[in-house]
Enzyme design. Structure first.
Site, PDB file in Angstrom:
ATOM      1  N   CYS A   2      57.328 -79.470  61.680  1.00 30.30           N
ATOM      2  CA  CYS A   2      58.611 -79.551  60.981  1.00 30.30           C
ATOM      3  C   CYS A   2      58.461 -80.139  59.580  1.00 30.30           C
ATOM      4  O   CYS A   2      57.535 -80.888  59.302  1.00 30.30           O
ATOM      5  CB  CYS A   2      59.551 -80.452  61.768  1.00 30.30           C
ATOM      6  SG  CYS A   2      59.702 -79.999  63.489  1.00 30.30           S
ATOM      7  N   ARG A  27      53.459 -75.344  56.673  1.00 28.98           N
ATOM      8  CA  ARG A  27      53.233 -76.262  57.796  1.00 28.98           C
ATOM      9  C   ARG A  27      53.516 -75.586  59.138  1.00 28.98           C
ATOM     10  O   ARG A  27      53.126 -76.095  60.177  1.00 28.98           O
ATOM     11  CB  ARG A  27      54.139 -77.488  57.656  1.00 28.98           C
ATOM     12  CG  ARG A  27      53.813 -78.338  56.443  1.00 28.98           C
ATOM     13  CD  ARG A  27      54.876 -79.384  56.222  1.00 28.98           C
ATOM     14  NE  ARG A  27      54.890 -80.384  57.268  1.00 28.98           N
ATOM     15  CZ  ARG A  27      54.291 -81.563  57.190  1.00 28.98           C
ATOM     16  NH1 ARG A  27      53.632 -81.882  56.111  1.00 28.98           N
ATOM     17  NH2 ARG A  27      54.343 -82.421  58.181  1.00 28.98           N
ATOM     18  N   TRP A  72      59.791 -76.630  63.947  1.00 28.19           N
ATOM     19  CA  TRP A  72      58.770 -76.041  64.810  1.00 28.19           C
ATOM     20  C   TRP A  72      59.131 -76.511  66.222  1.00 28.19           C
ATOM     21  O   TRP A  72      59.033 -77.697  66.527  1.00 28.19           O
ATOM     22  CB  TRP A  72      57.394 -76.554  64.377  1.00 28.19           C
ATOM     23  CG  TRP A  72      56.237 -75.886  65.036  1.00 28.19           C
ATOM     24  CD1 TRP A  72      55.675 -74.682  64.685  1.00 28.19           C
ATOM     25  CD2 TRP A  72      55.448 -76.383  66.131  1.00 28.19           C
ATOM     26  NE1 TRP A  72      54.599 -74.415  65.495  1.00 28.19           N
ATOM     27  CE2 TRP A  72      54.429 -75.430  66.393  1.00 28.19           C
ATOM     28  CE3 TRP A  72      55.494 -77.533  66.917  1.00 28.19           C
ATOM     29  CZ2 TRP A  72      53.486 -75.587  67.392  1.00 28.19           C
ATOM     30  CZ3 TRP A  72      54.551 -77.692  67.928  1.00 28.19           C
ATOM     31  CH2 TRP A  72      53.557 -76.717  68.154  1.00 28.19           C
ATOM     32  N   ASN A  97      61.788 -85.043  62.131  1.00 28.57           N
ATOM     33  CA  ASN A  97      60.443 -84.603  62.534  1.00 28.57           C
ATOM     34  C   ASN A  97      59.946 -85.595  63.576  1.00 28.57           C
ATOM     35  O   ASN A  97      60.170 -86.795  63.420  1.00 28.57           O
ATOM     36  CB  ASN A  97      59.455 -84.663  61.359  1.00 28.57           C
ATOM     37  CG  ASN A  97      59.745 -83.635  60.301  1.00 28.57           C
ATOM     38  OD1 ASN A  97      60.642 -82.812  60.453  1.00 28.57           O
ATOM     39  ND2 ASN A  97      58.979 -83.686  59.218  1.00 28.57           N
ATOM     40  N   GLY A  98      59.235 -85.105  64.589  1.00 23.76           N
ATOM     41  CA  GLY A  98      58.697 -86.012  65.607  1.00 23.76           C
ATOM     42  C   GLY A  98      59.334 -85.728  66.956  1.00 23.76           C
ATOM     43  O   GLY A  98      59.997 -84.706  67.143  1.00 23.76           O
ATOM     44  N   GLU A 480      33.423 -72.232  64.535  1.00 23.39           N
ATOM     45  CA  GLU A 480      34.443 -72.224  63.490  1.00 23.39           C
ATOM     46  C   GLU A 480      34.826 -70.770  63.137  1.00 23.39           C
ATOM     47  O   GLU A 480      36.006 -70.458  62.941  1.00 23.39           O
ATOM     48  CB  GLU A 480      33.909 -72.982  62.260  1.00 23.39           C
ATOM     49  CG  GLU A 480      34.793 -72.979  61.039  1.00 23.39           C
ATOM     50  CD  GLU A 480      36.183 -73.575  61.257  1.00 23.39           C
ATOM     51  OE1 GLU A 480      36.445 -74.152  62.310  1.00 23.39           O
ATOM     52  OE2 GLU A 480      37.016 -73.399  60.349  1.00 23.39           O
ATOM     53  N   LYS A 484      38.558 -69.227  63.486  1.00 26.14           N
ATOM     54  CA  LYS A 484      39.257 -68.558  62.373  1.00 26.14           C
ATOM     55  C   LYS A 484      39.744 -67.187  62.821  1.00 26.14           C
ATOM     56  O   LYS A 484      40.888 -66.817  62.567  1.00 26.14           O
ATOM     57  CB  LYS A 484      38.330 -68.363  61.150  1.00 26.14           C
ATOM     58  CG  LYS A 484      37.946 -69.580  60.369  1.00 26.14           C
ATOM     59  CD  LYS A 484      39.061 -70.200  59.585  1.00 26.14           C
ATOM     60  CE  LYS A 484      39.782 -71.227  60.409  1.00 26.14           C
ATOM     61  NZ  LYS A 484      39.422 -72.602  60.208  1.00 26.14           N
ATOM     62  N   GLU A 487      42.692 -67.425  65.418  1.00 25.19           N
ATOM     63  CA  GLU A 487      43.987 -67.974  64.986  1.00 25.19           C
ATOM     64  C   GLU A 487      44.734 -67.064  64.021  1.00 25.19           C
ATOM     65  O   GLU A 487      45.951 -67.066  64.008  1.00 25.19           O
ATOM     66  CB  GLU A 487      43.865 -69.402  64.447  1.00 25.19           C
ATOM     67  CG  GLU A 487      43.265 -69.569  63.086  1.00 25.19           C
ATOM     68  CD  GLU A 487      43.322 -71.027  62.601  1.00 25.19           C
ATOM     69  OE1 GLU A 487      42.371 -71.435  61.934  1.00 25.19           O
ATOM     70  OE2 GLU A 487      44.308 -71.734  62.876  1.00 25.19           O
ATOM     71  N   HIS A 503      23.150 -67.081  80.457  1.00 22.48           N
ATOM     72  CA  HIS A 503      23.639 -67.892  81.576  1.00 22.48           C
ATOM     73  C   HIS A 503      25.073 -67.536  81.965  1.00 22.48           C
ATOM     74  O   HIS A 503      25.737 -68.300  82.665  1.00 22.48           O
ATOM     75  CB  HIS A 503      23.526 -69.383  81.237  1.00 22.48           C
ATOM     76  CG  HIS A 503      22.119 -69.824  80.988  1.00 22.48           C
ATOM     77  ND1 HIS A 503      21.175 -69.913  81.980  1.00 22.48           N
ATOM     78  CD2 HIS A 503      21.476 -70.139  79.837  1.00 22.48           C
ATOM     79  CE1 HIS A 503      20.015 -70.294  81.477  1.00 22.48           C
ATOM     80  NE2 HIS A 503      20.175 -70.432  80.158  1.00 22.48           N
ATOM     81  N   LYS A 602      50.568 -76.257  60.404  1.00 21.97           N
ATOM     82  CA  LYS A 602      49.503 -76.782  59.548  1.00 21.97           C
ATOM     83  C   LYS A 602      49.137 -78.214  59.939  1.00 21.97           C
ATOM     84  O   LYS A 602      47.983 -78.514  60.185  1.00 21.97           O
ATOM     85  CB  LYS A 602      49.944 -76.708  58.083  1.00 21.97           C
ATOM     86  CG  LYS A 602      48.869 -77.171  57.101  1.00 21.97           C
ATOM     87  CD  LYS A 602      47.676 -76.244  57.122  1.00 21.97           C
ATOM     88  CE  LYS A 602      46.553 -76.726  56.239  1.00 21.97           C
ATOM     89  NZ  LYS A 602      45.287 -76.009  56.529  1.00 21.97           N
TER      90      LYS A 602
HETATM   91  O1  M6R Z   1      44.669 -81.909  59.587  1.00 25.26           O
HETATM   92  P1  M6R Z   1      43.552 -81.913  60.597  1.00 25.26           P
HETATM   93  O2  M6R Z   1      42.242 -81.586  59.967  1.00 25.26           O
HETATM   94  O3  M6R Z   1      43.489 -83.189  61.375  1.00 25.26           O
HETATM   95  O4  M6R Z   1      43.907 -80.759  61.615  1.00 25.26           O
HETATM   96  C1  M6R Z   1      43.174 -80.561  62.780  1.00 25.26           C
HETATM   97  C2  M6R Z   1      43.402 -79.178  63.330  1.00 25.26           C
HETATM   98  O5  M6R Z   1      44.743 -79.019  63.702  1.00 25.26           O
HETATM   99  C3  M6R Z   1      43.045 -78.103  62.294  1.00 25.26           C
HETATM  100  O6  M6R Z   1      41.749 -78.268  61.831  1.00 25.26           O
HETATM  101  C4  M6R Z   1      43.196 -76.679  62.892  1.00 25.26           C
HETATM  102  O7  M6R Z   1      42.276 -76.505  63.919  1.00 25.26           O
HETATM  103  C5  M6R Z   1      43.008 -75.660  61.782  1.00 25.26           C
HETATM  104  N1  M6R Z   1      44.275 -75.279  61.259  1.00 25.26           N
HETATM  105  C6  M6R Z   1      42.299 -74.443  62.191  1.00 25.26           C
HETATM  106  O8  M6R Z   1      42.087 -73.591  61.104  1.00 25.26           O
END
Ligand code: M6R
Length: 607
Positions: A2, A27, A72, A97-98, A480, A484, A487, A503, A602
């Site tokens: 949010c 975000r 969100w 937010n929260g 990683e 990517k 997501e 395995h 985000k």
């Molecule tokens: O802000 P942060 O680096 O703590 O966020 C951690 C994860 O939420 C973040 O790295 C997330 O996995 C990425 N958006 C993936 O691309």
């Protein structure tokens, strides 16, 4: 997650609120809304869709005081009725937010008092609680009384229909900033929403409540004492959050990596030797006492920690563990005050990482270091030592430049630790510094492979699954790459250390399962080649990102992306780039919302 924007001014602030929400779109959100105070009434506009829709709906709205929000969904489905602001009896409006943990109990009490609930959210209790206290005092006092009844995390903005020049805001567990203008003031959950109106900002502290008026503001701490907080001038500028010539923020941010790395490494590369002081003055006394390292982080940031484990153990000879922050905080671990607890976070606000850090401190860990992209973030403020990555604002939900700059920062940590432990002689130190100075140019060279990767991506558009392989310090890079891809393209992707294939996962390999392999020219190359043969023999289609001199040849079912020469310990940084580009171009092929992938946010500021 949010986002909040609020303003009090002597002009119509609706477009400022909407522009602020547009800046916060990155975000992640699923509905949006705003409320203004006009002619002693609350005028609310909400939309279950994008901020653009809210902009159209509020085009004729006028107000000089207002609060706005992107939601969100946590409690209640994404819908207009659940979108913020939430109101109480047309008098009080709140954005939040929260998460309020005791909202069910409060809801029962407020219902018994005759309050009617029109949403499924936890936030609505805040509006009614403030309303219930408002008759007995000012908006400030009513808000403070309401906050004292809440259990959970919040950043809130509050306005009242009969109070046309005042906004109350507060934070606990969720970030909130106060923007200081001339004869006008603003609040926001993120600096990027304020850059359009001011660069002067106050970072509200845990438990702060602020009464914001046209000409002034007053801040009160958790105990209700009036306090002064410093006004900072933000280093960000409006251009840094503009898309410019790029189609998406993710693409822009991938291309910003040479500059982001140069900025992060600037102070070190301009000096002749590495000193602990780059992590803060206290590092000089803390680092020599450190016996091992514990890295806590989530998602992409966790992957950078996993690469660092290889560096720290091999180069510095220091034991290192990497844990998923959300797991660490709930397991019983064995504390050791000689452990350096390193949190890694782009946002510095990730609830799981922050909670893990607080948990680590509570169990007796006093040596804490944050590697973070946002100055003054909660994680930075909770840590004794810090190294800021200077990637600039990262808007795309998929983390790119934050990741590679985290790697650069962790490499510096490795070198400083190695030096302190007598494992880095002057020649080696100079050699590493030389390689770091060359890193931005090396990344630029990899970026030039973009057209080839865009072609390669076409093979993935109709696939439903993909495997990513790597070995050693390139296994976290494969992970990683898989993260990517999944997501932003929604293709299911998993990463395995290549030796693990036989395995179990080898059973999945057939012509419909593209297998992406990170193939640096390192000591594990021959082992990796054997693993790739195992895939080829089973009809799998291979996409190999191979360093020059690996001699892996293009053939039927084997596509090669020729990488530059092997970059030694910095190779994981270079091999990240093509994987980011691959995910980006596959997402383009599939037509997904690259910068705002479904269901994701985000900054993950809830548990
Ligand atoms: O802000 P942060 O680096 O703590 O966020 C951690 C994860 O939420 C973040 O790295 C997330 O996995 C990425 N958006 C993936 O691309």
């Amino acid at each position: 997650m949010c986002g909040i924007v609020g303003a009090v001014a002597k002009r119509n602030i609706v477009s400022m609120l909407v522009n602020g929400l547009l800046r916060l779109e990155y975000r992640g959100y699923d509905s949006a809304g705003l409320v203004v105070v006009h002619d002693a009434k609350l005028e609310r506009v909400r939309s279950a869709g994008r901020v653009a829709e809210l902009a159209t709906k509020s085009a004729n709205t006028y107000g000089e005081l207002g609060i706005a929000h992107t939601r969100w969904a946590t409690h209640g489905v994404p819908s207009e009725r659940n979108a913020h602001p939430h109101m109480s009896r047309d008098l009080i409006a709140v954005v939040h937010n929260g998460i309020i943990e005791n909202y069910e109990e409060l809801r029962t009490e407020l219902t018994a008092q005759g309050y009617e609930f029109t949403s499924d959210t936890d936030t609505e209790v805040i509006a009614h609680l403030i309303h219930s206290h408002y008759a007995q005092g000012s908006l400030l006092v009513a808000t403070q009384m309401a906050l004292s009844q809440l259990v959970g995390a919040y950043a809130i903005g509050v306005v009242a229909a009969d109070n046309p020049h005042q906004l109350i805001a507060a934070r606990k567990g969720s970030p909130l900033l106060l923007g200081v203008g001339v004869g006008e003031h603003f609040v926001a959950s993120d600096m990027s929403a304020l850059l359009q109106v001011t660069k002067n900002v106050v970072y509200l502290e845990e438990g702060d409540v602020v009464e914001v008026n046209l000409a002034n503001y007053r801040i009160f701490d958790q105990q209700g004492n009036a306090v002064q907080r410093a006004v900072h001038v933000s280093e960000l500028d409006n251009d840094s959050v503009e898309l410019g010539e790029y189609q998406h923020y993710m693409q822009k941010e991938i291309h910003e990596q040479p500059q982001a790395l140069a900025n992060t490494l600037e102070s070190v590369c301009n000096s002749q030797s590495l000193v602990p002081g780059i992590f803060g003055a206290e590092a000089n006394t803390i680092f020599p006492q450190v016996e091992s390292i514990l890295i806590l982080a989530c998602g992409t940031s966790n992957h950078s920690g996993q690469v660092a484990k290889y560096w720290l153990e091999e180069i510095a000879g220091i034991p290192c563990n990497v844990e998923i922050a959300s797991e660490y905080r709930y397991r019983v671990s064995v504390p050791n005050p000689k452990i350096l607890v390193v949190t890694i976070s782009q946002s510095g606000e990730t609830a799981d990482t922050l909670a893990a850090l607080i948990h680590a401190k509570a169990t007796g860990h006093a040596f804490t270091l944050a590697i973070c992209n946002v100055p003054e973030s909660a994680i930075i403020r909770q840590s004794k030592l810090r190294l800021l990555t200077r990637a600039g604002p990262e808007i795309g939900v998929a983390s790119t430049k934050a990741f590679t700059t985290q790697l650069a920062a962790l490499f510096l940590l490795t070198l400083v630790m190695a030096k302190l432990r007598g494992r880095l002689n002057a020649d080696r130190e100079q050699q590493f510094l030389h390689e770091l100075r060359h890193l931005p140019a090396a990344v630029q060279k990899v970026l030039a492979l973009e057209p080839k990767i865009a072609e390669m991506a076409k093979h993935f558009a109709n696939k439903h699954h993909a495997l990513f392989l790597g070995r050693g310090m390139h296994f976290p890079i494969a992970a990683e790459g898989a993260l990517k891809l999944k997501e932003i393209s929604y293709i299911h992707a998993e990463a395995y250390p290549a030796g693990e294939l036989k395995h179990g996962p080898l059973a999945l390999v057939d012509a419909d399962m593209p297998v992406v392999s990170v193939a640096p020219n390192d000591t594990l190359l021959e082992k990796l080649k054997s693993n790739l043969q195992e895939v080829k023999a089973r009809g799998g289609e291979l996409f190999v990102f191979a360093d020059a001199q690996t001699h892996i040849k293009e053939s039927d079912g084997v596509h090669i992306l020729q990488m530059p020469e092997h970059a030694g310990f910095l190779s994981p940084i270079l091999h990240t780039i093509p994987l980011q580009l691959l995910a980006y171009y596959v997402a383009l092929e599939k037509g997904t919302d690259v910068d705002k992938p479904r269901n994701l946010a985000k900054s993950v500021t809830v548990e």
